[in-house]
Write an enzyme that holds these catalytic residues in place. Structure first.
Site, PDB file in Angstrom:
ATOM      1  N   CYS A  86     -10.236 -41.727  41.152  1.00  0.00           N
ATOM      2  CA  CYS A  86      -9.954 -40.292  40.996  1.00  0.00           C
ATOM      3  C   CYS A  86     -10.815 -39.652  39.919  1.00  0.00           C
ATOM      4  O   CYS A  86     -10.776 -38.432  39.741  1.00  0.00           O
ATOM      5  CB  CYS A  86      -8.478 -40.079  40.674  1.00  0.00           C
ATOM      6  SG  CYS A  86      -7.394 -40.758  41.925  1.00  0.00           S
ATOM      7  N   HIS A 335      -5.304 -32.144  44.607  1.00  0.00           N
ATOM      8  CA  HIS A 335      -6.062 -33.276  44.064  1.00  0.00           C
ATOM      9  C   HIS A 335      -6.887 -33.953  45.165  1.00  0.00           C
ATOM     10  O   HIS A 335      -6.548 -35.046  45.628  1.00  0.00           O
ATOM     11  CB  HIS A 335      -5.058 -34.241  43.415  1.00  0.00           C
ATOM     12  CG  HIS A 335      -5.670 -35.416  42.715  1.00  0.00           C
ATOM     13  ND1 HIS A 335      -6.948 -35.429  42.197  1.00  0.00           N
ATOM     14  CD2 HIS A 335      -5.151 -36.650  42.453  1.00  0.00           C
ATOM     15  CE1 HIS A 335      -7.192 -36.617  41.647  1.00  0.00           C
ATOM     16  NE2 HIS A 335      -6.120 -37.372  41.797  1.00  0.00           N
TER      17      HIS A 335
HETATM   18  N1  COA Z   1       4.247 -31.274  45.802  1.00  0.00           N
HETATM   19  C1  COA Z   1       4.882 -30.292  46.461  1.00  0.00           C
HETATM   20  N2  COA Z   1       5.037 -30.273  47.800  1.00  0.00           N
HETATM   21  C2  COA Z   1       4.518 -31.302  48.495  1.00  0.00           C
HETATM   22  C3  COA Z   1       3.837 -32.358  47.870  1.00  0.00           C
HETATM   23  C4  COA Z   1       3.700 -32.328  46.486  1.00  0.00           C
HETATM   24  N3  COA Z   1       3.069 -33.284  45.823  1.00  0.00           N
HETATM   25  N4  COA Z   1       3.427 -33.230  48.829  1.00  0.00           N
HETATM   26  C5  COA Z   1       3.818 -32.721  50.012  1.00  0.00           C
HETATM   27  N5  COA Z   1       4.482 -31.552  49.805  1.00  0.00           N
HETATM   28  C6  COA Z   1       5.109 -30.699  50.798  1.00  0.00           C
HETATM   29  C7  COA Z   1       4.159 -30.333  51.920  1.00  0.00           C
HETATM   30  O1  COA Z   1       3.456 -29.142  51.631  1.00  0.00           O
HETATM   31  C8  COA Z   1       5.098 -30.159  53.089  1.00  0.00           C
HETATM   32  O2  COA Z   1       5.710 -28.908  52.993  1.00  0.00           O
HETATM   33  P1  COA Z   1       6.088 -28.056  54.315  1.00  0.00           P
HETATM   34  O3  COA Z   1       7.070 -28.934  55.074  1.00  0.00           O
HETATM   35  O4  COA Z   1       6.666 -26.805  53.777  1.00  0.00           O
HETATM   36  O5  COA Z   1       4.799 -27.891  55.067  1.00  0.00           O
HETATM   37  C9  COA Z   1       6.172 -31.196  52.820  1.00  0.00           C
HETATM   38  O6  COA Z   1       6.138 -31.446  51.407  1.00  0.00           O
HETATM   39  C10 COA Z   1       5.939 -32.482  53.564  1.00  0.00           C
HETATM   40  O7  COA Z   1       4.588 -32.875  53.379  1.00  0.00           O
HETATM   41  P2  COA Z   1       4.066 -34.322  53.724  1.00  0.00           P
HETATM   42  O8  COA Z   1       2.566 -34.296  53.667  1.00  0.00           O
HETATM   43  O9  COA Z   1       4.740 -34.804  54.965  1.00  0.00           O
HETATM   44  O10 COA Z   1       4.595 -35.130  52.459  1.00  0.00           O
HETATM   45  P3  COA Z   1       4.702 -36.665  52.321  1.00  0.00           P
HETATM   46  O11 COA Z   1       6.114 -37.018  52.068  1.00  0.00           O
HETATM   47  O12 COA Z   1       3.978 -37.341  53.421  1.00  0.00           O
HETATM   48  O13 COA Z   1       3.853 -36.947  50.964  1.00  0.00           O
HETATM   49  C11 COA Z   1       3.758 -37.548  48.645  1.00  0.00           C
HETATM   50  C12 COA Z   1       4.378 -36.613  49.703  1.00  0.00           C
HETATM   51  C13 COA Z   1       4.292 -37.170  47.289  1.00  0.00           C
HETATM   52  C14 COA Z   1       4.140 -39.001  48.965  1.00  0.00           C
HETATM   53  C15 COA Z   1       2.215 -37.385  48.704  1.00  0.00           C
HETATM   54  O14 COA Z   1       1.883 -36.057  48.397  1.00  0.00           O
HETATM   55  C16 COA Z   1       1.523 -38.315  47.721  1.00  0.00           C
HETATM   56  O15 COA Z   1       1.338 -39.497  47.987  1.00  0.00           O
HETATM   57  N6  COA Z   1       1.087 -37.795  46.543  1.00  0.00           N
HETATM   58  C17 COA Z   1       0.407 -38.614  45.541  1.00  0.00           C
HETATM   59  C18 COA Z   1      -1.075 -38.661  45.820  1.00  0.00           C
HETATM   60  C19 COA Z   1      -1.741 -39.671  44.919  1.00  0.00           C
HETATM   61  O16 COA Z   1      -1.265 -40.762  44.699  1.00  0.00           O
HETATM   62  N7  COA Z   1      -2.916 -39.299  44.406  1.00  0.00           N
HETATM   63  C20 COA Z   1      -3.672 -40.179  43.541  1.00  0.00           C
HETATM   64  C21 COA Z   1      -3.097 -40.216  42.201  1.00  0.00           C
HETATM   65  S1  COA Z   1      -3.643 -41.548  41.211  1.00  0.00           S
END
Ligand code: COA
Length: 388
Positions: A86, A335
């Site tokens: 990242c 991100h």
């Molecule tokens: N913050 C706020 N809303 C979020 C979000 C977040 N981080 N991630 C997803 N959403 C929302 C989406 O916009 C969507 O909203 P909608 O239904 O109104 O369209 C809903 O949540 C579902 O989205 P989806 O993509 O299905 O979420 P998910 O459950 O598959 O993924 C996480 C959620 C948190 C698991 C994912 O965002 C993630 O893995 N984040 C971390 C990324 C990471 O590790 N980066 C590297 C760091 S070292």
């Protein structure tokens, strides 16, 4: 080390989920905007660096240095991809800085890009977990939300940091993201929204996590001499530092201190001849809300263990003691991993040019960016100033 290095142009795409756009369209948009902003021509460009973490796993595309040069109409120009998870964008910026500082190049275009939403969350999570130690961490099933959850829980145990304090970071970053037209999420959230959001890896909830994002960002760097010729408002890079730590968490003396960030910060402060108290704002790597606390502690904005209190006291909002993540941070701005370090540099440039609109930090003269790879095994820190 006599040469100065300046940012003379910036450009980025909006960050978000773009099913109708591809990798090359994103980086080409960001690159064209930066070149127009810098008022330079293709023939002025000596080299291109691109930060990109995992295009091979996410879209099946490797060899993106040449791809980007090709689609930018720059075939023949030296172009290379740079990877450090990242912090790929921050590392690309550091490499471009070194290339100019060394005297080899005068104008370098440095971009960051990731196309993450063409695959499922599970697939993206596995690709991201490639930045962890495969034998000691990923093999056992832990992914990044889990690794940062361990750091959060330990910080809570050692220093009394609370879930409320961690959650207030998301509230502040969403408030800032609402003011940023480039942000993935441009809406406010309340403390209750954050604390009631679904659990991802205890104690980290959905609203403590950065999202999965598509986006690209580009800056144009120039030597001091060139910058003075072509640019009215160069922003000077006063410090550019890179440090590393053990790849896996268990190898560290403490999992609540990000040593690579402290080391890179110390080097960057020395190069820029400033102290943390002279920094007017900072963009830090809040991939999970706890990471913002670890960042402000390791960079010396407060004592180790006091980050939670600092957040609770409201000292990190725009117009307070040290505004952190005026862009909305990774939480609200999004991100797209390889692009993040460059997008941070763009926010710093806008702030120092006085172009940050409703997010403007009044009288900002010096800003810092901190970009972390993995759970802290790579960290780059840059210090920017409006004064040479
Ligand atoms: N913050 C706020 N809303 C979020 C979000 C977040 N981080 N991630 C997803 N959403 C929302 C989406 O916009 C969507 O909203 P909608 O239904 O109104 O369209 C809903 O949540 C579902 O989205 P989806 O993509 O299905 O979420 P998910 O459950 O598959 O993924 C996480 C959620 C948190 C698991 C994912 O965002 C993630 O893995 N984040 C971390 C990324 C990471 O590790 N980066 C590297 C760091 S070292």
């Amino acid at each position: 080390m006599a040469r100065d290095v300046a940012v003379i142009g910036v450009g980025m795409t909006k960050f978000g989920e773009f099913w109708d756009r591809g990798y090359r369209s994103l980086i080409t948009e960001a690159g064209s905007k930066a070149i127009i902003d810098a008022r330079i021509d293709g023939k002025d460009i000596d080299a291109v660096y691109v930060g990109s973490m995992s295009p091979g796993r996410l879209i099946g595309q490797e060899h993106v240095g040449a791809l980007v040069a090709d689609y930018a109409g720059l075939v023949g120009v030296p172009a290379a991809r740079v990877e450090a998870a990242c912090s790929s964008g921050g590392l690309a910026l550091h490499q471009a800085y070194l290339a100019i500082k060394s005297g080899l190049y005068d104008i370098v275009v440095v971009g960051g890009v990731e196309k993450m939403t063409d695959v499922s969350t599970e697939h993206a999570t596995v690709a991201l977990a490639g930045a962890a130690d495969q034998e000691w961490e990923a093999f056992h099933g832990i992914t990044f939300p889990g690794l940062y959850a361990l750091m959060a829980r330990r910080h809570m145990m050692d220093y009394g940091t609370t879930e409320e304090q961690i959650s207030l970071i998301s509230v502040k970053n969403h408030a800032n993201g609402k003011l940023n037209p480039y942000a993935q999420y441009q809406y406010d959230v309340t403390l209750e929204d954050v604390m009631k959001s679904s659990m991802v890896a205890d104690p980290l909830r959905l609203m403590h996590c950065s999202p999965i994002t598509d986006g690209a960002a580009t800056v144009v760097l120039a030597s001091g001499e060139k910058a003075k010729k072509v640019c009215e408002n160069p922003i000077w890079i006063k410090g550019s530092a890179l440090a590393t730590d053990t790849l896996s968490l268990h190898g560290r003396k403490s999992i609540t201190k990000v040593e690579a960030s402290a080391m890179a910060g110390k080097k960057a402060y020395q190069m820029a001849k400033v102290k943390p108290s002279k920094i007017d704002f900072a963009e830090v790597h809040d991939c999970f809300a706890i990471a913002e606390i670890l960042a402000i502690e390791s960079l010396g904005f407060c004592k180790i263990g006091k980050g939670g209190e600092m957040v609770e006291n409201g000292e990190t909002w725009i117009d307070s003691r040290i505004p952190i993540n005026t862009s909305g941070g990774l939480k609200a701005k999004g991100h797209p991993v390889g692009a993040t370090g460059i997008a941070q540099a763009i926010e710093a440039t806008w702030q120092l040019r006085g172009q940050a609109d409703k997010r403007q930090v009044k009288g900002a003269k010096t800003g810092l960016t901190q970009n972390v790879g993995g759970s802290g095994a790579t960290c780059t820190v840059h210090i920017f100033s409006e004064e040479k």
